[in-house]
Each structure stands twice: as C-alpha cells, then as structure tokens.
Design a protein around this motif. Structure first.
Motif, short mmCIF file in Angstrom:
data_model
loop_
_atom_site.label_atom_id
_atom_site.label_comp_id
_atom_site.label_asym_id
_atom_site.label_seq_id
_atom_site.Cartn_x
_atom_site.Cartn_y
_atom_site.Cartn_z
N ALA A 29 0.84 4.11 -2.94
CA ALA A 29 0.61 5.53 -2.66
C ALA A 29 1.66 6.39 -3.33
O ALA A 29 1.41 7.56 -3.67
CB ALA A 29 0.58 5.77 -1.16
N GLU A 30 2.82 5.82 -3.55
CA GLU A 30 3.94 6.57 -4.13
C GLU A 30 3.93 6.54 -5.66
O GLU A 30 4.21 7.56 -6.29
CB GLU A 30 5.25 5.99 -3.62
N VAL B 282 -5.46 2.52 -7.42
CA VAL B 282 -5.16 1.46 -6.45
C VAL B 282 -6.40 0.59 -6.30
O VAL B 282 -7.50 1.10 -6.11
CB VAL B 282 -4.76 2.04 -5.08
N GLU C 257 -6.38 5.44 4.05
CA GLU C 257 -5.07 6.06 3.88
C GLU C 257 -4.87 6.65 2.49
O GLU C 257 -3.98 7.48 2.29
CB GLU C 257 -3.98 5.03 4.16
N PHE C 258 -5.68 6.25 1.52
CA PHE C 258 -5.55 6.79 0.16
C PHE C 258 -6.48 7.96 -0.09
O PHE C 258 -6.41 8.59 -1.14
CB PHE C 258 -5.86 5.69 -0.86
N ARG D 146 0.83 -1.20 0.00
CA ARG D 146 0.00 0.00 0.00
C ARG D 146 0.87 1.25 0.00
O ARG D 146 0.55 2.24 -0.67
CB ARG D 146 -0.95 0.00 1.20
N ALA D 147 1.98 1.22 0.73
CA ALA D 147 2.87 2.38 0.76
C ALA D 147 3.49 2.62 -0.62
O ALA D 147 3.60 3.76 -1.07
CB ALA D 147 3.97 2.16 1.79
N THR E 22 -7.00 11.15 0.07
CA THR E 22 -6.50 12.53 0.16
C THR E 22 -6.79 13.20 -1.18
O THR E 22 -7.05 12.54 -2.19
CB THR E 22 -5.00 12.57 0.44
N GLY F 280 -4.55 11.90 -3.66
CA GLY F 280 -4.39 10.46 -3.63
C GLY F 280 -4.82 9.80 -4.93
O GLY F 280 -5.46 10.42 -5.78
#
Length: 268
Positions: free
Chosen positions: A158-159, A164, A182-183, A154-155, A185, A188
C-alpha cells in the motif's frame, strides 16, 4: 474510481526461441498490454534478456511476474529494473515479491545457507524500491507491482506499489474481496488478479502442476476463469465491479483463446 481494464500474459520460454518470439508478436497483435516473465533461475534465459527482446520486437509493456527478492541483492535488482526502464523507454514494470513456496530450499541449493526470514525479505523489497527510485531520479518513474500475502506485505505494498496482486490459491470469492478491500481507495494501487487456471488448464510457472482445477472451481476461487470467452467476459466484469480487479494476468496457454476477451474489454 473504476480503472480501465488491461490484460497481461505470463510467457515463459518453453519452446524454440523463434516460436516464442512469434507468440510475443501474437500477444501484441491481440491487444494485450503487457508481456510478463517469471523469475525461475536456470530454467530459462534471464528475465532482463527476455524482456529486452520482447520490447525490441513489439510495442508491448514488459515486466517481471515477479522477481523473487531473496534471490539477488537489492542493488542488483534495482539496477536491472532501472536499466530495463531506460532501454524500453518507460515500458518496463518491476514485479517483485518475497518468493514462492519452497524458495528456502531453492536458496540453499544455490549456495545461500542462511535464508532470510519474512521480515528481512520485506526489508529487501523496500530497499530495492528505494534504490530504484534513486536510480530513476526525478525524470523517470518505473512502476512497481508487488505480490503480497500477509498483512505486513500488504501494508508495504500500500505504501510503495503502483500495482498489487494478492498471492492466491483456492481462496473463495468472499475472502478475496475482504483482502482486496483495504486497497480500494481513490488513491490506492491498481489491483491485479493472476488467473493461472482457465477451464481445466493450469498455466506453467503460475501455479503448481498438481493444482486441482476442479477443486478450485468448486471453491469459487478467483484464480479460475471459464474457458468460454463470453462467460469469461461476464465474470471479469463482475470481479471489477464487486472486488476492484482491473488488471488480469493469464498464462500464455490461454492467450490466443482469450483474444476476444481482450478485444471486448481492454481499455474500457
């Protein structure tokens, strides 16, 4: 930010080629944005050939759902993805992940005795995306969709990913909402939801044939939608509002039935 809805279809070639081409045309006519093919080597033609065919027949976007990164070198996947981006004039989306359950046995069967671990597989995805960006150069951009499960994946998504999709089974709504949070944003990635089960029908190549549709439905799994289009529309809107999913991917077995869903929601 609320993203507009779009809809994709995973359409493996399981019929005569002419029947599959007709299916691709119907998917386009029904307003879907993207036709996707799975990466199951030797069970159907190679993804690049299938996607180039669809792009020549229709105006659909096309993509892999998803490349299993351990099956090929990073440079080869990047080259194929860039080539598809060029040939489709920007309508290709590279979906990629670390491989489905059981990929270790598949790799050994194909003559790869040393199976890369999870960290090496994620490193392979990063290298693939880096090489793709190098091949694209400053004048082209190939979108990347990444299928993820654990926190390290997941990290990375996100990058490097534009889209996703969470690798889900029978996880209930609350757990999926937590994973998706967490995504969510403003900058995002787009959140995609693969829905392999519609009613009691399980889409080939999207979930195991042994999937218990009733059990998943009882668990309030996000991988299930009702087969009634009106009920599906209501539930899809709820999932965008509450969780943030805006890109929904169905199996080809549901594509015709869900044409009213696409007509009602696509682009809104």
């Amino acid at each position: 930010m609320t993203r507009p809805f779009r809809f994709g279809v995973v359409a493996p070639l399981m019929t005569e080629v002419a029947t599959w081409r007709d299916q691709a045309r119907r998917i386009a006519d029904n307003g879907y944005s993207t036709l996707l093919v799975p990466d199951f080597p030797l069970t159907q033609p190679a993804p690049a050939a299938m996607l180039a065919t669809v792009a020549a027949l229709t105006e659909l976007r096309v993509g892999t759902w998803v490349y299993a990164s351990p099956l090929r070198p990073a440079w080869s996947t990047a080259w194929e993805a860039h080539s598809l981006s060029v040939l489709t004039e920007g309508r290709f989306e590279m979906g990629i992940g670390v491989g489905r359950p059981g990929i270790e046995d598949e790799l050994r069967d194909k003559g790869q005795p040393e199976v890369p671990g999870p960290g090496a597989r994620l490193a392979g995805i990063r290298e693939t995306v880096d090489r793709l960006r190098e091949l694209d150069g400053p004048d082209r951009y190939t979108p990347v969709a990444m299928a993820v499960s654990g926190p390290k994946a997941r990290a990375l998504a996100a990058e490097v990913a534009d889209t996703v999709t969470l690798a889900l089974g029978d996880q209930p709504r609350a757990e999926v909402a937590r994973l998706a949070r967490e995504f969510r944003t403003e900058a995002g990635p787009e959140l995609a939801l693969a829905v392999p089960v519609v009613g009691d029908v399980v889409a080939p190549y999207m979930a195991s044939p042994a999937t218990d549709a009733a059990a998943w439905r009882a668990a309030d799994a996000m991988t299930v939608l009702p087969d009634d289009p009106a009920a599906a529309i209501e539930e899809i809107q709820r999932r965008r509002e509450e969780i943030g999913f805006s890109y929904f991917v169905f199996g080809a077995v549901a594509a015709d039935r869900f044409a009213p869903v696409v007509a009602a929601l696509a682009g809104r």
